[in-house]
Enzyme design. Structure first.
Site, PDB file in Angstrom:
ATOM      1  N   HIS A  54       0.823  -1.211   0.000  1.00 57.00           N
ATOM      2  CA  HIS A  54       0.000   0.000   0.000  1.00 57.00           C
ATOM      3  C   HIS A  54       0.856   1.260   0.000  1.00 57.00           C
ATOM      4  O   HIS A  54       2.042   1.252   0.348  1.00 57.00           O
ATOM      5  CB  HIS A  54      -0.965   0.009   1.193  1.00 57.00           C
ATOM      6  CG  HIS A  54      -0.299   0.092   2.544  1.00 57.00           C
ATOM      7  ND1 HIS A  54       0.044   1.285   3.132  1.00 57.00           N
ATOM      8  CD2 HIS A  54       0.059  -0.877   3.426  1.00 57.00           C
ATOM      9  CE1 HIS A  54       0.577   1.058   4.322  1.00 57.00           C
ATOM     10  NE2 HIS A  54       0.612  -0.242   4.520  1.00 57.00           N
TER      11      HIS A  54
ATOM     12  N   CYS B 101       2.650  -5.350   6.784  1.00 62.72           N
ATOM     13  CA  CYS B 101       2.362  -5.001   5.394  1.00 62.72           C
ATOM     14  C   CYS B 101       3.540  -4.245   4.783  1.00 62.72           C
ATOM     15  O   CYS B 101       4.438  -3.786   5.488  1.00 62.72           O
ATOM     16  CB  CYS B 101       1.092  -4.161   5.305  1.00 62.72           C
ATOM     17  SG  CYS B 101      -0.423  -5.112   5.612  1.00 62.72           S
TER      18      CYS B 101
END
Length: 252
Positions: A180, A199
């Site tokens: 992301h 992440c």
């Protein structure tokens, strides 16, 4: 000699501490010798080397582009995995994980009141998904959430402060791990970039989005707009040692 020159340049650019490459091997042999990867001889492929906190955009066995990433902290490491990117999400919601709702959100609400939620664009919802209904924060027992005795669904609306930035790349086999964007660009100046909860944060998410699509992403007016890629792009997250990083550098 040309292969060696490109390899040495790439290595010096991205891994200055490793020194020069001692010899030249054909690029495809380098591809086949990288452990934990399955780089195709043709087509697009994304490789994240969590050890050096770097992402590589590979096409037809050659590295076409690269960028810094932020990976998991030692206590929450980014896992090694193999998956595929089918689409990219524009203007994503950030769905706060239950552990962060307990350890971060609930204590701040108890200390600062509902202003903590509204100032940062957080919403309490009935569940994840497009049919979620927004609830009043007054309906939540925040003390119970902080104590781990109750669960709450919290998401952050899209916008400049959103923790996922403007782009998200889901991994169907990622077990909750995905790539992301991020508004905290200053963190990419650090040499040690193991800072996330697992992440992978991208230095330049729009650049990856353009490369995956083959053109500029459309302008998104609504939250959670999914843009299908022309074809799925395989991705591997691995931890390469210094020798394998030198082999990868030869693919530039």
């Amino acid at each position: 000699m040309l292969v060696l020159a490109f390899a040495a340049y790439a290595l010096a650019r991205f891994y200055p501490a490793l020194g020069p490459i001692a010899g030249a091997v054909t690029p495809q042999l380098y591809v086949e010798s990288l452990p934990g990867t399955d780089i195709p001889a043709s087509g697009r492929y994304v490789l994240v080397d969590a050890a050096s906190a770097r992402l590589y955009m590979i096409e037809d066995g050659r590295v076409r582009d690269s960028m810094k990433v932020i990976v998991g902290k030692p206590e929450t490491p980014t896992p090694e995995l193999t998956s595929v990117i089918n689409y990219e999400t524009l203007n994503p919601y950030w769905h706060v994980t239950p552990d962060l709702a307990k350890s971060l959100i609930a204590p701040r609400v108890l200390n600062d009141g509902q202003a903590y939620l509204t100032d940062r664009g957080y919403e309490v919802v009935t569940a994840w998904g497009p049919d979620a209904k927004i609830l009043s924060p007054d309906s939540v027992d925040w003390k119970a959430v902080a104590a781990g005795e109750a669960r709450v669904y919290v998401r952050q609306r899209p916008g400049p402060a959103n923790s996922l930035g403007y782009f998200k790349f889901d991994l169907p086999d990622g077990d909750g791990v995905y790539l992301h964007d991020t508004p905290k660009k200053e963190l990419f100046a650090q040499d040690q970039r193991n800072l996330s909860h697992g992440c992978v944060r991208l230095e330049d998410a729009p650049r990856l989005a353009r490369w995956l699509l083959g053109n500029d992403p459309p302008t998104a007016a609504l939250p959670e707009q999914h843009v299908l890629l022309p074809k799925p792009v395989p991705i591997t997250i691995s931890y390469l040692d210094a020798g394998d990083q030198m082999k990868l550098a030869s693919l530039f």
